[in-house]
Write an enzyme that holds these catalytic residues in place. Structure first.
Site, PDB file in Angstrom:
ATOM      1  N   ALA A   1      -0.739   7.829   4.122  1.00 28.97           N
ATOM      2  CA  ALA A   1       0.004   9.003   3.674  1.00 28.97           C
ATOM      3  C   ALA A   1      -0.178  10.188   4.611  1.00 28.97           C
ATOM      4  O   ALA A   1       0.790  10.845   4.993  1.00 28.97           O
ATOM      5  CB  ALA A   1      -0.423   9.376   2.252  1.00 28.97           C
TER       6      ALA A   1
ATOM      7  N   GLU B   1      -6.954 -11.653  -0.768  1.00 30.28           N
ATOM      8  CA  GLU B   1      -6.713 -11.679   0.674  1.00 30.28           C
ATOM      9  C   GLU B   1      -8.010 -11.952   1.439  1.00 30.28           C
ATOM     10  O   GLU B   1      -7.997 -12.638   2.466  1.00 30.28           O
ATOM     11  CB  GLU B   1      -6.060 -10.382   1.125  1.00 30.28           C
ATOM     12  CG  GLU B   1      -4.689 -10.181   0.505  1.00 30.28           C
ATOM     13  CD  GLU B   1      -3.720  -9.411   1.380  1.00 30.28           C
ATOM     14  OE1 GLU B   1      -2.542  -9.791   1.442  1.00 30.28           O
ATOM     15  OE2 GLU B   1      -4.165  -8.421   1.990  1.00 30.28           O
TER      16      GLU B   1
END
Length: 393
Positions: free
Chosen positions: A12, A164
């Site tokens: 961000a 993951e």
């Protein structure tokens, strides 16, 4: 000149800096981060498993920032909104007219005794490398210890990063076993999760694909088993104790502690923001990414903090700051969900993209690499994507 201060060079913060620079505003833009690099958070599980080098997920700063952005390497310790200042661990406070807070995440331990002391999180490059080192040290120790726990890995929590990490680790196990001369069939990986349901962002079809993949690769998934305590090499549930020399903590995350230290009204260091992504009582302060909670239309809980929403929040916040400076009205943030991809190593995975289109296997894993390169493109442009990207051109 208006002073725009951005805290954090994650997805961000870095994106906000780039978009603000493109607006050609009469403003000084300053980006602050404790590191001289941006790292791809979504690739940390691979670094922890040892299937990617840490260097390969780093984007050096400030050389990959727009020329209009000033970079300061410093650690933020507190935000003083009364005086419009940000306190740093070293150096003079920084002042601002507009503040963009994108300080990222920390591991969430839920006050479980011993979790912080005895299990390793995967939240940044340093912690991911610590997991990799612990794995390799224990495998090497097994040659002399012959302790079965040295070949056991317990992953606490069944979050996105959990799967993951396990997927990448399964891919690496044959090479690890050969390198450290340990029996591959004695290596054990298990995941312990408090809830019965996993991966709520996927339907049963894709979730069952993940479960079958884990079972086919001898990874044990234990759901509905809240963890009561963590001791050295031990995970204790209500009715059983599991042992392993490598304990990985991926039960969840919270926003940066700076939010709590700065007296923001927050839950798990995530602040509920307005529809324009700023504070209701301080509209020149924007919060993005993991430190922000964004109302999800029609639902009682906010959007989950993901890389894609961080990008879109950055675009919206930068646009609203530019609107203020140009005397134009702000726009409400609208999230456009592009889908979700879960990689299980380099050649498998699941994805829901382009609406309800589902991918499985190699197609999903390839899509993950496309997303990583798209992230670099949005953060730093074509040259950075060509230099640091994962797909051959």
């Amino acid at each position: 000149m208006t002073n725009i201060l951005i805290l954090g060079a994650g997805y961000a913060g870095l994106r906000a800096a780039k978009v603000l620079a493109q607006k050609k505003l009469d403003a000084a833009i300053t980006l602050v981060d404790r590191n001289r690099y941006h790292y791809e958070t979504t690739s940390l599980p691979e670094v922890a498993a040892g299937t990617r080098r840490a260097q390969s997920i780093l984007l050096p700063l400030p050389e990959n920032l727009p020329a209009q952005v000033n970079f300061i390497q410093a650690t933020v310790i507190k935000i003083d909104r009364t005086n419009k200042q940000v306190e740093l661990a070293d150096g003079q406070p920084l002042t601002y007219d507009y503040l963009v807070v994108a300080l990222g995440l920390e591991s969430e331990n839920y006050d479980i005794p011993g979790a912080a002391e005895n299990a390793l999180p995967i939240v940044d490059v340093k912690s991911a490398l610590a997991v990799k080192k612990q794995l390799e040290t224990n495998f090497q120790n097994y040659q002399t210890s012959q302790d079965p726990d040295d070949l056991r890995v317990i992953v606490c929590g069944a979050w996105f990063s959990s799967f993951e990490f396990m997927g990448a680790l399964v891919n690496r196990l044959p090479r690890l076993a050969e390198h450290y001369r340990v029996p591959l069939d004695k290596i054990e990986i298990q995941c312990i999760e408090a809830k019965d349901m996993i991966l709520p962002m996927f339907d049963d079809d894709l979730t069952n694909y993940v479960k079958k993949w884990l079972a086919d690769h001898n990874v044990i998934l234990r759901t509905g088993m809240p963890i009561k305590e963590v001791q050295a090499n031990k995970v204790i549930t209500a009715d059983q104790t599991y042992t392993a020399s490598t304990l990985v903590w991926t039960t969840g995350v919270r926003g940066s502690h700076v939010i709590g230290d700065s007296d923001f009204e927050a839950r798990r260091n995530r602040v509920m923001v307005s529809d324009q992504l700023s504070l209701d009582d301080d509209p020149n302060v924007f919060l993005l990414g993991d430190v922000a909670a964004v109302r999800q239309p029609g639902k009682p809980y906010p959007f989950p903090a993901t890389g894609q929403i961080a990008f879109q929040m950055a675009d919206a916040a930068a646009t609203n700051i530019a609107a203020d400076l140009n005397g134009e009205p702000r726009q409400d943030f609208v999230f456009n969900d592009l889908g979700t991809v879960l990689a299980l190593g380099s050649k498998d995975g699941v994805a829901k993209v382009f609406g309800d289109h589902k991918l499985r296997g190699y197609a999903a894993a390839a899509m993950k690499r496309v997303i990583d390169d798209r992230s670099l493109l949005k953060q730093a442009g074509v040259k950075a994507m060509v230099k640091y990207g994962r797909l051959p051109l």
